[in-house]
Design a protein around this motif. Sequence first.
Motif, PDB file in Angstrom:
ATOM      1  N   LYS A   1       0.829  -1.207   0.000  1.00  0.00           N
ATOM      2  CA  LYS A   1       0.000   0.000   0.000  1.00  0.00           C
ATOM      3  C   LYS A   1       0.867   1.261   0.000  1.00  0.00           C
ATOM      4  O   LYS A   1       0.595   2.226  -0.717  1.00  0.00           O
ATOM      5  CB  LYS A   1      -0.905  -0.026   1.245  1.00  0.00           C
ATOM      6  N   ALA A   2       1.950   1.202   0.788  1.00  0.00           N
ATOM      7  CA  ALA A   2       2.854   2.357   0.859  1.00  0.00           C
ATOM      8  C   ALA A   2       3.519   2.635  -0.494  1.00  0.00           C
ATOM      9  O   ALA A   2       3.951   3.753  -0.768  1.00  0.00           O
ATOM     10  CB  ALA A   2       3.913   2.122   1.934  1.00  0.00           C
ATOM     11  N   LEU A   3       3.604   1.608  -1.335  1.00  0.00           N
ATOM     12  CA  LEU A   3       4.195   1.801  -2.673  1.00  0.00           C
ATOM     13  C   LEU A   3       3.133   2.177  -3.706  1.00  0.00           C
ATOM     14  O   LEU A   3       3.408   2.171  -4.903  1.00  0.00           O
ATOM     15  CB  LEU A   3       4.931   0.531  -3.120  1.00  0.00           C
ATOM     16  N   GLY A   4       1.918   2.464  -3.238  1.00  0.00           N
ATOM     17  CA  GLY A   4       0.883   2.931  -4.169  1.00  0.00           C
ATOM     18  C   GLY A   4      -0.201   1.905  -4.454  1.00  0.00           C
ATOM     19  O   GLY A   4      -1.163   2.199  -5.159  1.00  0.00           O
ATOM     20  N   GLY A   5      -0.019   0.691  -3.924  1.00  0.00           N
ATOM     21  CA  GLY A   5      -1.066  -0.324  -4.054  1.00  0.00           C
ATOM     22  C   GLY A   5      -1.258  -0.880  -5.463  1.00  0.00           C
ATOM     23  O   GLY A   5      -2.232  -1.579  -5.728  1.00  0.00           O
ATOM     24  N   LYS A   6      -0.324  -0.597  -6.374  1.00  0.00           N
ATOM     25  CA  LYS A   6      -0.487  -1.070  -7.761  1.00  0.00           C
ATOM     26  C   LYS A   6      -0.013  -2.505  -7.950  1.00  0.00           C
ATOM     27  O   LYS A   6      -0.394  -3.171  -8.905  1.00  0.00           O
ATOM     28  CB  LYS A   6       0.288  -0.155  -8.712  1.00  0.00           C
ATOM     29  N   VAL A   7       0.879  -2.960  -7.061  1.00  0.00           N
ATOM     30  CA  VAL A   7       1.374  -4.339  -7.146  1.00  0.00           C
ATOM     31  C   VAL A   7       1.289  -4.977  -5.759  1.00  0.00           C
ATOM     32  O   VAL A   7       1.206  -4.270  -4.750  1.00  0.00           O
ATOM     33  CB  VAL A   7       2.849  -4.403  -7.642  1.00  0.00           C
ATOM     34  N   ASN A   8       1.292  -6.298  -5.719  1.00  0.00           N
ATOM     35  CA  ASN A   8       1.263  -7.020  -4.447  1.00  0.00           C
ATOM     36  C   ASN A   8       2.652  -7.597  -4.185  1.00  0.00           C
ATOM     37  O   ASN A   8       3.120  -8.435  -4.955  1.00  0.00           O
ATOM     38  CB  ASN A   8       0.246  -8.163  -4.515  1.00  0.00           C
ATOM     39  N   VAL A   9       3.278  -7.142  -3.112  1.00  0.00           N
ATOM     40  CA  VAL A   9       4.629  -7.614  -2.804  1.00  0.00           C
ATOM     41  C   VAL A   9       4.552  -8.700  -1.720  1.00  0.00           C
ATOM     42  O   VAL A   9       3.909  -8.522  -0.684  1.00  0.00           O
ATOM     43  CB  VAL A   9       5.550  -6.459  -2.349  1.00  0.00           C
ATOM     44  N   TYR A  10       5.192  -9.810  -2.007  1.00  0.00           N
ATOM     45  CA  TYR A  10       5.327 -10.925  -1.068  1.00  0.00           C
ATOM     46  C   TYR A  10       6.809 -11.070  -0.727  1.00  0.00           C
ATOM     47  O   TYR A  10       7.676 -10.638  -1.495  1.00  0.00           O
ATOM     48  CB  TYR A  10       4.849 -12.232  -1.707  1.00  0.00           C
ATOM     49  N   ILE A  11       7.098 -11.711   0.397  1.00  0.00           N
ATOM     50  CA  ILE A  11       8.492 -11.873   0.807  1.00  0.00           C
ATOM     51  C   ILE A  11       8.750 -13.324   1.208  1.00  0.00           C
ATOM     52  O   ILE A  11       7.945 -13.941   1.899  1.00  0.00           O
ATOM     53  CB  ILE A  11       8.821 -10.866   1.951  1.00  0.00           C
ATOM     54  N   LYS A  12       9.858 -13.871   0.722  1.00  0.00           N
ATOM     55  CA  LYS A  12      10.301 -15.217   1.102  1.00  0.00           C
ATOM     56  C   LYS A  12      11.293 -15.050   2.237  1.00  0.00           C
ATOM     57  O   LYS A  12      12.375 -14.467   2.049  1.00  0.00           O
ATOM     58  CB  LYS A  12      10.944 -15.900  -0.121  1.00  0.00           C
ATOM     59  N   ARG A  13      10.931 -15.541   3.427  1.00  0.00           N
ATOM     60  CA  ARG A  13      11.674 -15.214   4.641  1.00  0.00           C
ATOM     61  C   ARG A  13      12.899 -16.098   4.877  1.00  0.00           C
ATOM     62  O   ARG A  13      13.022 -16.756   5.915  1.00  0.00           O
ATOM     63  CB  ARG A  13      10.728 -15.276   5.850  1.00  0.00           C
ATOM     64  N   ASP A  14      13.873 -16.037   3.962  1.00  0.00           N
ATOM     65  CA  ASP A  14      15.112 -16.783   4.199  1.00  0.00           C
ATOM     66  C   ASP A  14      15.986 -16.139   5.276  1.00  0.00           C
ATOM     67  O   ASP A  14      16.987 -16.727   5.685  1.00  0.00           O
ATOM     68  CB  ASP A  14      15.893 -16.980   2.891  1.00  0.00           C
ATOM     69  N   ASP A  15      15.544 -14.941   5.728  1.00  0.00           N
ATOM     70  CA  ASP A  15      16.218 -14.369   6.906  1.00  0.00           C
ATOM     71  C   ASP A  15      15.911 -15.203   8.147  1.00  0.00           C
ATOM     72  O   ASP A  15      16.608 -15.090   9.152  1.00  0.00           O
ATOM     73  CB  ASP A  15      15.779 -12.911   7.124  1.00  0.00           C
ATOM     74  N   LEU A  16      14.876 -16.044   8.072  1.00  0.00           N
ATOM     75  CA  LEU A  16      14.494 -16.877   9.226  1.00  0.00           C
ATOM     76  C   LEU A  16      15.092 -18.285   9.172  1.00  0.00           C
ATOM     77  O   LEU A  16      14.721 -19.141   9.977  1.00  0.00           O
ATOM     78  CB  LEU A  16      12.963 -16.973   9.318  1.00  0.00           C
ATOM     79  N   LEU A  17      16.006 -18.525   8.262  1.00  0.00           N
ATOM     80  CA  LEU A  17      16.652 -19.855   8.218  1.00  0.00           C
ATOM     81  C   LEU A  17      17.431 -20.103   9.508  1.00  0.00           C
ATOM     82  O   LEU A  17      17.874 -19.152  10.164  1.00  0.00           O
ATOM     83  CB  LEU A  17      17.607 -19.933   7.019  1.00  0.00           C
ATOM     84  N   PRO A  18      17.638 -21.376   9.877  1.00  0.00           N
ATOM     85  CA  PRO A  18      18.452 -21.669  11.067  1.00  0.00           C
ATOM     86  C   PRO A  18      19.922 -21.248  10.896  1.00  0.00           C
ATOM     87  O   PRO A  18      20.349 -20.914   9.794  1.00  0.00           O
ATOM     88  CB  PRO A  18      18.355 -23.193  11.182  1.00  0.00           C
TER      89      PRO A  18
END
Length: 333
Positions: A26-43
Amino acid sequence: MNLAQFKRRGYVKEATPIEYLPNFSKALGGKVNVYIKRDDLLPGTAGGNKTRKLDFCIADALEKGADTIITCGAVQSNHCRLTLSWAVKEGLDCYLVLEERVKNSYKPEASGNNFLFQLLGVKGITVVEGGSNMMAEMEKVADKLKAEGKKPYIVPGGASNAIGALGYVSCMEEIMNQMFTQGLNFDHMVVPSGSAGTHAGIIAGMVGNAINIPVTGIGVNRPKPKQEEAVYTLANQTLELIGAGVSVPREKVVAYDDYVGPGYSLPTDAMVEAVKLLATTEGILLDPVYSGKAMSGLIDLVRKGHFKEGSNILFLHTGGSPALYAYLDCFRK
Ligand SMILES: *Cc1c(COP(=O)(O)O)cnc(C)c1O
């Protein structure tokens, strides 16, 4: 593709989450849907992408009878932190060779990953000048250890060889399964592109599994032609190691260099904006050197209308947040 033919240690026990980012989108204007792959949460200590690669590299080291791991990176290297972390877990000694890519940037008392090198009990740190031949420097350390009767194994920078890149082929297959089971269909993927193993593994996984989702790499260091060549070469070496019987078309490899700024690891205003925006909209921490700059690239591409309206975009979060604590000044101003 059959990845079961390769030994691994099992560091990645379950799929990392894919999360929708409604507030950020929404903060980017709501024109696209951004998803995130959370590899920051790997062990592994504080998580991050190197865990997937080290799962295969450390298995190779153990198979070869190693009792000591040597690797290299920049002075705030996440890769060095995670290699050390897994070496600790395996009961192996670990030595690091750190490259001062920015002159006089090594500070023994620095916070962030450097602090963690000490806390995790690194056996030795050698600091070398920017532009040094890192493999030769690591071999010098290995020769010294061999003379002492040790059995050292060298993991290349970023664990970015074909063995390490298998970790990101596996990640791509994991994403493919998640897309199917969760009913998600991505139109585009955006990934950080550094020592190239992550980007190359994703591309190899895409091509080897005939998935036609465009991947945009955001470079953090090298000029576009050099970075793309590195990714292209490694992706093909990886497919060859797997025996996939296919190769990567050159045009599948895109790695923009527009978001590097003054140089590797040097902050940009757009990186600071990206880190702050994801933190304040979704409570997720990026890092100043890789994922922050990569996200600044995604933000710019969204603003420029690069992605079709209504697109679903998956951003690969490769981790690195401990490095934030070595960059406090640029976020406070
Ligand atoms: C190493 C690293 C990258 C880049 O991955 P490569 O495989 O080296 O291209 C991205 N993000 C973080 C946090 C990293 O530590």
